[in-house]
Scaffold this motif. Structure first.
Motif, PDB file in Angstrom:
ATOM      1  N   ILE A 155      -4.868 -18.507   1.128  1.00 64.82           N
ATOM      2  CA  ILE A 155      -4.398 -17.726   1.868  1.00 64.82           C
ATOM      3  C   ILE A 155      -4.155 -16.545   1.631  1.00 64.82           C
ATOM      4  CG2 ILE A 155      -1.969 -18.040   2.693  1.00 64.82           C
ATOM      5  CD1 ILE A 155      -2.172 -20.624   2.950  1.00 64.82           C
ATOM      6  N   ASP A 156      -3.104 -15.848   0.681  1.00 66.87           N
ATOM      7  CA  ASP A 156      -2.895 -14.443  -0.133  1.00 66.87           C
ATOM      8  C   ASP A 156      -3.989 -13.207  -0.141  1.00 66.87           C
ATOM      9  OD1 ASP A 156      -0.893 -15.320  -1.132  1.00 66.87           O
ATOM     10  OD2 ASP A 156      -1.179 -15.965  -3.175  1.00 66.87           O
ATOM     11  N   MET A 157      -5.448 -14.151  -0.274  1.00 67.50           N
ATOM     12  CA  MET A 157      -6.839 -13.422   0.315  1.00 67.50           C
ATOM     13  C   MET A 157      -6.454 -12.234   1.373  1.00 67.50           C
ATOM     14  SD  MET A 157      -9.532 -11.193  -0.931  1.00 67.50           S
ATOM     15  CE  MET A 157      -9.623 -11.716  -2.283  1.00 67.50           C
ATOM     16  N   ALA A 158      -7.056 -13.884   2.665  1.00 67.43           N
ATOM     17  CA  ALA A 158      -7.048 -13.719   3.389  1.00 67.43           C
ATOM     18  C   ALA A 158      -5.764 -12.871   4.605  1.00 67.43           C
ATOM     19  CB  ALA A 158      -6.468 -14.989   4.363  1.00 67.43           C
ATOM     20  N   ASP A 159      -4.575 -12.761   3.938  1.00 67.69           N
ATOM     21  CA  ASP A 159      -3.643 -12.017   4.027  1.00 67.69           C
ATOM     22  C   ASP A 159      -4.241 -10.367   4.085  1.00 67.69           C
ATOM     23  OD1 ASP A 159      -0.965 -11.208   5.500  1.00 67.69           O
ATOM     24  OD2 ASP A 159      -0.278 -11.748   3.301  1.00 67.69           O
ATOM     25  N   LEU A 160      -4.640 -10.733   2.990  1.00 66.14           N
ATOM     26  CA  LEU A 160      -6.032  -8.625   3.050  1.00 66.14           C
ATOM     27  C   LEU A 160      -6.077  -8.497   3.573  1.00 66.14           C
ATOM     28  CD1 LEU A 160      -5.669  -8.948  -1.052  1.00 66.14           C
ATOM     29  CD2 LEU A 160      -4.146  -7.645   0.558  1.00 66.14           C
ATOM     30  N   ARG A 161      -7.380  -9.247   3.923  1.00 70.43           N
ATOM     31  CA  ARG A 161      -8.587  -9.454   5.605  1.00 70.43           C
ATOM     32  C   ARG A 161      -8.657  -9.335   7.416  1.00 70.43           C
ATOM     33  NH1 ARG A 161     -11.380  -6.723   2.376  1.00 70.43           N
ATOM     34  NH2 ARG A 161     -12.954  -6.755   3.967  1.00 70.43           N
ATOM     35  N   HIS A 162      -6.787  -9.570   7.535  1.00 66.40           N
ATOM     36  CA  HIS A 162      -6.500  -9.027   8.833  1.00 66.40           C
ATOM     37  C   HIS A 162      -6.708  -7.854   9.146  1.00 66.40           C
ATOM     38  CE1 HIS A 162      -2.722  -9.770   8.138  1.00 66.40           C
ATOM     39  NE2 HIS A 162      -2.826 -10.164   7.635  1.00 66.40           N
ATOM     40  N   GLY A 163      -6.683  -7.524  10.309  1.00 63.09           N
ATOM     41  CA  GLY A 163      -6.200  -5.704  10.791  1.00 63.09           C
ATOM     42  C   GLY A 163      -7.216  -4.699  10.083  1.00 63.09           C
ATOM     43  N   ARG A 164      -9.151  -5.492   9.921  1.00 58.34           N
ATOM     44  CA  ARG A 164      -9.569  -4.693  10.246  1.00 58.34           C
ATOM     45  C   ARG A 164     -10.610  -4.581  11.184  1.00 58.34           C
ATOM     46  NH1 ARG A 164     -10.422  -3.570   4.062  1.00 58.34           N
ATOM     47  NH2 ARG A 164      -8.411  -4.405   3.312  1.00 58.34           N
ATOM     48  N   TYR A 165     -10.321  -5.276  12.086  1.00 57.29           N
ATOM     49  CA  TYR A 165     -11.257  -5.573  13.670  1.00 57.29           C
ATOM     50  C   TYR A 165     -10.414  -5.877  14.629  1.00 57.29           C
ATOM     51  CZ  TYR A 165     -14.912  -5.839  16.503  1.00 57.29           C
ATOM     52  OH  TYR A 165     -15.873  -5.884  17.816  1.00 57.29           O
ATOM     53  N   PRO A 166     -10.305  -5.127  15.887  1.00 60.93           N
ATOM     54  CA  PRO A 166     -11.686  -3.516  15.737  1.00 60.93           C
ATOM     55  C   PRO A 166     -10.827  -2.749  15.010  1.00 60.93           C
ATOM     56  CG  PRO A 166      -9.941  -4.014  17.635  1.00 60.93           C
ATOM     57  CD  PRO A 166      -9.899  -5.313  16.980  1.00 60.93           C
ATOM     58  N   SER A 167     -11.969  -1.395  15.024  1.00 60.66           N
ATOM     59  CA  SER A 167     -11.410  -0.742  14.292  1.00 60.66           C
ATOM     60  C   SER A 167     -12.422   0.678  15.351  1.00 60.66           C
ATOM     61  CB  SER A 167     -11.865   0.095  12.875  1.00 60.66           C
ATOM     62  OG  SER A 167     -13.232  -0.024  13.119  1.00 60.66           O
ATOM     63  N   LEU A 168     -11.662   2.435  15.083  1.00 58.04           N
ATOM     64  CA  LEU A 168     -11.527   3.701  16.097  1.00 58.04           C
ATOM     65  C   LEU A 168     -13.162   3.567  15.826  1.00 58.04           C
ATOM     66  CD1 LEU A 168      -8.430   5.664  14.920  1.00 58.04           C
ATOM     67  CD2 LEU A 168      -8.364   3.842  16.748  1.00 58.04           C
ATOM     68  N   ALA A 169     -13.549   3.344  14.534  1.00 59.72           N
ATOM     69  CA  ALA A 169     -14.958   4.135  14.299  1.00 59.72           C
ATOM     70  C   ALA A 169     -16.249   2.411  14.664  1.00 59.72           C
ATOM     71  CB  ALA A 169     -15.454   3.850  12.751  1.00 59.72           C
ATOM     72  N   ALA A 170     -15.292   1.357  15.362  1.00 55.27           N
ATOM     73  CA  ALA A 170     -16.620   0.285  15.516  1.00 55.27           C
ATOM     74  C   ALA A 170     -16.372  -0.031  17.271  1.00 55.27           C
ATOM     75  CB  ALA A 170     -16.708  -1.356  14.422  1.00 55.27           C
ATOM     76  N   GLY A 171     -15.166   0.224  17.444  1.00 53.53           N
ATOM     77  CA  GLY A 171     -14.689  -0.343  18.190  1.00 53.53           C
ATOM     78  C   GLY A 171     -13.715   0.568  19.752  1.00 53.53           C
ATOM     79  N   GLY A 172     -13.318   1.944  19.418  1.00 54.74           N
ATOM     80  CA  GLY A 172     -12.451   2.838  19.811  1.00 54.74           C
ATOM     81  C   GLY A 172     -11.353   2.370  20.099  1.00 54.74           C
ATOM     82  N   VAL A 173     -10.668   1.218  19.390  1.00 56.09           N
ATOM     83  CA  VAL A 173      -9.259   0.867  19.624  1.00 56.09           C
ATOM     84  C   VAL A 173      -8.732   0.514  17.964  1.00 56.09           C
ATOM     85  CG1 VAL A 173      -9.520   0.579  22.043  1.00 56.09           C
ATOM     86  CG2 VAL A 173     -10.040  -1.534  20.744  1.00 56.09           C
ATOM     87  N   LEU A 174      -7.904  -0.130  17.670  1.00 54.89           N
ATOM     88  CA  LEU A 174      -7.167  -1.336  16.861  1.00 54.89           C
ATOM     89  C   LEU A 174      -6.824  -1.954  17.107  1.00 54.89           C
ATOM     90  CD1 LEU A 174      -5.208   1.957  15.169  1.00 54.89           C
ATOM     91  CD2 LEU A 174      -7.910   0.577  13.929  1.00 54.89           C
ATOM     92  N   PRO A 175      -6.373  -2.942  16.524  1.00 55.92           N
ATOM     93  CA  PRO A 175      -5.610  -4.202  17.081  1.00 55.92           C
ATOM     94  C   PRO A 175      -4.806  -4.073  17.566  1.00 55.92           C
ATOM     95  CG  PRO A 175      -6.502  -4.280  14.099  1.00 55.92           C
ATOM     96  CD  PRO A 175      -6.460  -3.016  15.207  1.00 55.92           C
ATOM     97  N   THR A 176      -3.847  -4.829  18.013  1.00 53.64           N
ATOM     98  CA  THR A 176      -3.875  -4.785  19.672  1.00 53.64           C
ATOM     99  C   THR A 176      -1.730  -5.962  18.502  1.00 53.64           C
ATOM    100  OG1 THR A 176      -3.994  -4.310  21.259  1.00 53.64           O
ATOM    101  CG2 THR A 176      -1.993  -5.621  21.728  1.00 53.64           C
ATOM    102  N   TRP A 177      -2.496  -6.335  17.500  1.00 49.26           N
ATOM    103  CA  TRP A 177      -2.059  -7.635  16.603  1.00 49.26           C
ATOM    104  C   TRP A 177      -3.099  -8.490  15.684  1.00 49.26           C
ATOM    105  CZ3 TRP A 177      -3.337 -12.208  14.829  1.00 49.26           C
ATOM    106  CH2 TRP A 177      -2.654 -12.669  14.450  1.00 49.26           C
TER     107      TRP A 177
END
Length: 208
Positions: A153-175
């Motif tokens: 769970i601690d590791m997963a808490d470091l992996r969210h918020g990384r998609y979408p990105s400005l480079a990959a999708g042109g927007v950041l995660p709304t949540w």
């Protein structure tokens, strides 16, 4: 066509409805069997997929990970609950080296298109941390979270918020964040410590 305003929990239960409305980084709901907590937890990613800000192409891109402690439980329970909510909104892919993945693809009435993935992984030991490294995610859903090691769970808490990105999708995660559902646990369990004693910032705890 699916309208964002049509994604509703539709229950009279105040705790479930509060969980559905919560937009903290981590939302955790504990309750007995048959209380509706898993149904609510599966509905939450659908809400976030619909609420995601669209990019310049009119696409709402997100990527989620669904985690259970064992592969049989993942396939026999978690995935079935998911398909019960998402049937008709995308396609399930099995086989090969990639984990089971449900690709979400449907239009909203505002002309935008929801495009998302839910990747299913069984992480039942601390070495599951290795599987999480490199994941680029919007959010993580832990089904029966009390059976998942805290290190995962601690590791997963470091992996969210990384998609979408400005480079990959042109927007950041709304949540972005984590969703947990679980049955009641013992007082010596780490979840009890978090919910009753620590109350970490950004975590919201619900008891159905």
């Amino acid at each position: 066509m699916v309208a964002a305003t049509e994604i509703r929990m539709g229950t009279p239960y105040p705790v479930l409805n509060a969980f559905m409305r919560c937009r903290e980084r981590v939302s955790a709901i504990m309750g007995p069997l048959g209380s509706g907590k898993t149904f609510a937890a599966v509905q939450r990613p659908l809400q976030h997929m619909v609420e995601q800000e669209p990019n310049a192409k009119g696409e709402r891109p997100t990527r989620f990970l669904a985690v259970r402690n064992t592969y049989p439980d993942l396939m026999g329970s978690t995935l079935k609950d998911w398909l019960g909510v998402f049937e008709g909104l995308g396609k399930m892919r099995y086989g090969g080296l990639a984990p089971p993945t449900f690709t979400v693809n449907f239009n909203l009435d505002d002309g935008t298109r929801v495009m998302s993935e839910m990747i299913f992984l069984a992480l039942d030991r601390d070495d599951g941390v290795r599987k999480l490294r490199g994941q680029q995610l919007t959010g993580v859903y832990f089904n029966e979270a009390a059976e998942i090691p805290k290190a995962i769970i601690d590791m997963a808490d470091l992996r969210h918020g990384r998609y979408p990105s400005l480079a990959a999708g042109g927007v950041l995660p709304t949540w972005h964040g984590m969703l947990l559902d679980l049955n009641a646990c013992d007082q010596d369990h780490y979840y009890y410590h978090l919910a009753e004693e620590v109350r970490p910032e950004g975590w919201e705890f619900f008891r159905q």
